[in-house]
Design a protein around this motif. Structure first.
Motif, short mmCIF file in Angstrom:
data_model
loop_
_atom_site.label_atom_id
_atom_site.label_comp_id
_atom_site.label_asym_id
_atom_site.label_seq_id
_atom_site.Cartn_x
_atom_site.Cartn_y
_atom_site.Cartn_z
N GLY A 1 0.81 -1.21 0.00
CA GLY A 1 0.00 0.00 0.00
C GLY A 1 0.84 1.27 0.00
O GLY A 1 1.81 1.38 0.75
N ARG A 2 0.46 2.20 -0.86
CA ARG A 2 1.20 3.46 -0.99
C ARG A 2 0.25 4.64 -1.04
O ARG A 2 -0.88 4.54 -1.48
CB ARG A 2 2.01 3.48 -2.30
N VAL A 3 0.79 5.78 -0.63
CA VAL A 3 0.11 7.07 -0.80
C VAL A 3 1.09 7.96 -1.54
O VAL A 3 2.24 8.12 -1.13
CB VAL A 3 -0.26 7.71 0.56
N ARG A 4 0.63 8.53 -2.64
CA ARG A 4 1.43 9.51 -3.38
C ARG A 4 0.84 10.88 -3.14
O ARG A 4 -0.38 11.04 -3.14
CB ARG A 4 1.44 9.19 -4.86
N TYR A 5 1.73 11.84 -2.97
CA TYR A 5 1.25 13.17 -2.64
C TYR A 5 2.17 14.25 -3.18
O TYR A 5 3.35 14.01 -3.45
CB TYR A 5 1.08 13.31 -1.13
N LEU A 6 1.59 15.42 -3.34
CA LEU A 6 2.32 16.61 -3.79
C LEU A 6 2.43 17.57 -2.63
O LEU A 6 1.51 17.70 -1.84
CB LEU A 6 1.58 17.27 -4.95
N VAL A 7 3.56 18.27 -2.56
CA VAL A 7 3.80 19.21 -1.47
C VAL A 7 3.72 20.64 -2.00
O VAL A 7 4.54 21.06 -2.80
CB VAL A 7 5.18 18.95 -0.82
N ASP A 8 2.70 21.35 -1.55
CA ASP A 8 2.49 22.75 -1.91
C ASP A 8 2.96 23.59 -0.72
O ASP A 8 2.19 23.86 0.21
CB ASP A 8 1.01 22.98 -2.22
N ARG B 1 1.08 25.38 2.42
CA ARG B 1 1.25 24.36 3.47
C ARG B 1 0.17 23.29 3.35
O ARG B 1 -0.51 22.92 4.30
CB ARG B 1 1.24 24.98 4.87
N THR B 2 0.04 22.81 2.09
CA THR B 2 -0.97 21.81 1.78
C THR B 2 -0.32 20.60 1.14
O THR B 2 0.56 20.73 0.30
CB THR B 2 -2.04 22.40 0.82
N VAL B 3 -0.77 19.43 1.57
CA VAL B 3 -0.36 18.17 0.97
C VAL B 3 -1.53 17.66 0.15
O VAL B 3 -2.63 17.48 0.69
CB VAL B 3 0.01 17.14 2.07
N TRP B 4 -1.31 17.47 -1.14
CA TRP B 4 -2.35 17.00 -2.05
C TRP B 4 -2.17 15.51 -2.28
O TRP B 4 -1.19 15.10 -2.89
CB TRP B 4 -2.28 17.75 -3.38
N LEU B 5 -3.10 14.70 -1.82
CA LEU B 5 -3.04 13.26 -2.05
C LEU B 5 -3.55 12.99 -3.46
O LEU B 5 -4.71 13.27 -3.78
CB LEU B 5 -3.87 12.50 -1.02
N VAL B 6 -2.66 12.49 -4.32
CA VAL B 6 -3.01 12.26 -5.73
C VAL B 6 -3.29 10.79 -6.02
O VAL B 6 -3.93 10.48 -7.02
CB VAL B 6 -1.92 12.80 -6.68
N ALA B 7 -2.80 9.90 -5.18
CA ALA B 7 -3.04 8.47 -5.37
C ALA B 7 -2.88 7.76 -4.03
O ALA B 7 -2.05 8.13 -3.22
CB ALA B 7 -2.06 7.88 -6.39
N ALA B 8 -3.69 6.75 -3.85
CA ALA B 8 -3.59 5.91 -2.65
C ALA B 8 -4.17 4.56 -3.02
O ALA B 8 -5.10 4.47 -3.82
CB ALA B 8 -4.36 6.52 -1.49
N GLY B 9 -3.59 3.52 -2.46
CA GLY B 9 -4.11 2.20 -2.75
C GLY B 9 -3.43 1.13 -1.94
O GLY B 9 -2.36 1.35 -1.36
#
Length: 117
Positions: free
Chosen positions: A90-97, A101-109
């Motif tokens: 299982g992984r979570v991919r995220y972008l750091v803005d 100060r926001t973390v954008w979760l772009v994929a999880a599974g």
């Protein structure tokens, strides 16, 4: 996504924590699947991303992606893309803005992403 009746209430960030938001419906669905499969590990991921989404204390678990996956565009802006290993697959991919100060979760599974094999 706009919350509706019956949805869980996410706690707001406090004292320097980062705001976590879903960038895609697929990430929201995958997050729910991860939480159902591994609630303790998913909670640790949540706390790690809230506290320091760019931490390099445990690079096997939390790291910036490389090569063609190192950067991703969201809303016309480019952000560094990171990954957090919640379980062995299982992984979570995220972008750091950083500006917001926001973390954008772009994929999880619950399964390992095929694009990094």
């Amino acid at each position: 996504m706009t919350p509706k009746r019956g949805d869980e209430v996410a706690p707001p960030p406090v004292a320097g924590e980062w705001c976590l938001r879903f960038a895609t419906n697929e990430a929201a669905k995958g997050w729910g699947e991860l939480a159902a499969e591994a609630p303790g590990n998913t909670r640790r991921c949540y706390e790690a991303l809230r506290g320091d989404p760019q931490a390099q204390v445990d690079p096997d678990r939390q790291h910036r992606l490389r090569g063609r996956l190192a950067v991703r565009t969201l809303g016309g802006a480019c952000y560094p893309q990171w990954e957090y290993e919640v379980t062995s697959g299982g992984r979570v991919r995220y972008l750091v803005d950083e500006a917001r100060r926001t973390v954008w979760l772009v994929a999880a599974g619950t399964r390992h992403p095929k694009d990094t094999e």
